[in-house]
Enzyme design. Structure first.
Site, PDB file in Angstrom:
ATOM      1  N   GLN A 100      61.126  46.858  46.090  1.00  0.00           N
ATOM      2  CA  GLN A 100      62.348  47.100  45.334  1.00  0.00           C
ATOM      3  C   GLN A 100      62.148  48.217  44.321  1.00  0.00           C
ATOM      4  O   GLN A 100      61.149  48.248  43.606  1.00  0.00           O
ATOM      5  CB  GLN A 100      62.767  45.816  44.606  1.00  0.00           C
TER       6      GLN A 100
ATOM      7  N   TYR B 255      65.733  37.527  33.562  1.00  0.00           N
ATOM      8  CA  TYR B 255      67.161  37.827  33.388  1.00  0.00           C
ATOM      9  C   TYR B 255      67.790  36.716  32.546  1.00  0.00           C
ATOM     10  O   TYR B 255      68.006  35.598  33.026  1.00  0.00           O
ATOM     11  CB  TYR B 255      67.876  37.936  34.730  1.00  0.00           C
TER      12      TYR B 255
END
Length: 312
Positions: free
Chosen positions: A156, A36
């Protein structure tokens, strides 16, 4: 992800304001990743913890590794022990912590057996570098194979009123194994909010500009299709995003949605949804407003599908 440049530039002041608000509201889970902003998100969080050392005991920090820098188009993912060790150590340094509470394999590398990867992750626990581990975007069978080696704390994947594929096996497998299901993009990358991204905004975000759900005519059709949902949320005294979070939490006690934002008003609306508690009648009304299969377009383009395991 919203603490990086994925959806546009973000300032350290915006990040700090959200983390301050999270502490005020009792929201303790932070989910980030090494890719990220190429470490930018982790550095922002690390800077906050450095300035607010007392916050470390409050926050439960999750990060992810296993995606390469993509300079080699033939090796997008690397789950080898040496590479994961390097990724984890770099994340620890950027975050400024000695242990990451939850560490994920961001994308599975099919060249490395998942049992071997799980052994590597279990080794990180023994070394005290992580508290537990999880996987992102793997199939029920892969989860069971990993769990047979060592309990997997979390799985996830994308899950929302616009992406319900997890209901075809992975939610049930997580419940069976005692694995928390962490739902990313629970507000449909804005489609389940009161202000969905329009054409102009989408063009400034490379990921969305190439995503089938945000390309015309699908984008206009999806915004129109969700009008009734937005109206229902208003009738209930919630924002659409808040109702999307309330729905997600109502789908199972083992489900943890992780919406992202850099906007304080949006954050407060998300928390209001988390605190709402849908009745059975309200849950039915939500699913009538957005029934299974209402969305136009796949959740990923063919290029974006690189990595996630398709199982249904």
């Amino acid at each position: 992800m919203s603490f990086s440049n994925f959806y546009g530039e973000v300032s350290r002041e915006e990040v700090f304001a959200i983390l301050d608000a999270a502490r005020d509201q009792g929201v303790s889970h932070i989910d980030t990743a090494s890719v990220y902003g190429m470490g930018g998100s982790e550095r922002h969080i690390g800077a906050y913890l450095a300035e607010n050392p007392q916050a470390r005991s409050f926050f439960h920090i999750a990060s992810k590794g296993g995606i390469t820098d993509r300079k080699d188009p033939n090796r997008l993912f690397n789950n080898e022990a040496a590479y994961l060790t390097e990724q984890l150590d770099n994340s620890l340094e950027r975050l400024g912590v000695e242990c990451i509470d939850l560490y994920y394999i961001h994308r599975r590398d099919p060249s490395v057996p998942i049992e071997e990867v799980t052994e590597t992750l279990a080794g990180f626990i023994k070394l005290g570098k992580i508290g537990g581990f999880g996987y992102s975007e793997i199939s029920p069978t892969s989860l069971r194979a990993a769990h047979a080696v060592h309990p997997v704390a979390a799985l996830q994947s994308e899950y929302s009123l616009s992406t319900r594929t997890p209901e075809l096996g992975i939610l049930q497998t997580c419940a069976d194994l005692g694995t928390t299901f962490v739902a990313f993009s629970p507000v449909g990358r804005s489609l389940l909010t009161d202000a969905p991204h329009g054409r102009e905004a989408v063009q400034s975000m490379p990921f969305l500009a190439n995503n089938p759900r945000f390309m015309e005519p699908n984008l206009s059709m999806n915004i129109k299709a969700a009008a009734g949902f937005r109206a229902l949320a208003a009738q209930m005294g919630l924002t659409a995003a808040g109702l999307a979070i309330a729905w997600c939490l109502a789908k199972g006690d083992h489900i943890l949605p992780i919406p992202g934002t850099r906007n304080l008003d949006h954050f407060k609306a998300l928390v209001a949804g988390a605190n709402y508690g849908l009745s059975a009648e309200e849950l039915a009304a939500v699913e009538a407003a957005l029934p299974m299969g209402w969305i136009n377009g796949d959740r990923y383009s063919e290029a974006q599908w690189a990595g996630p395991e398709r199982y249904a």
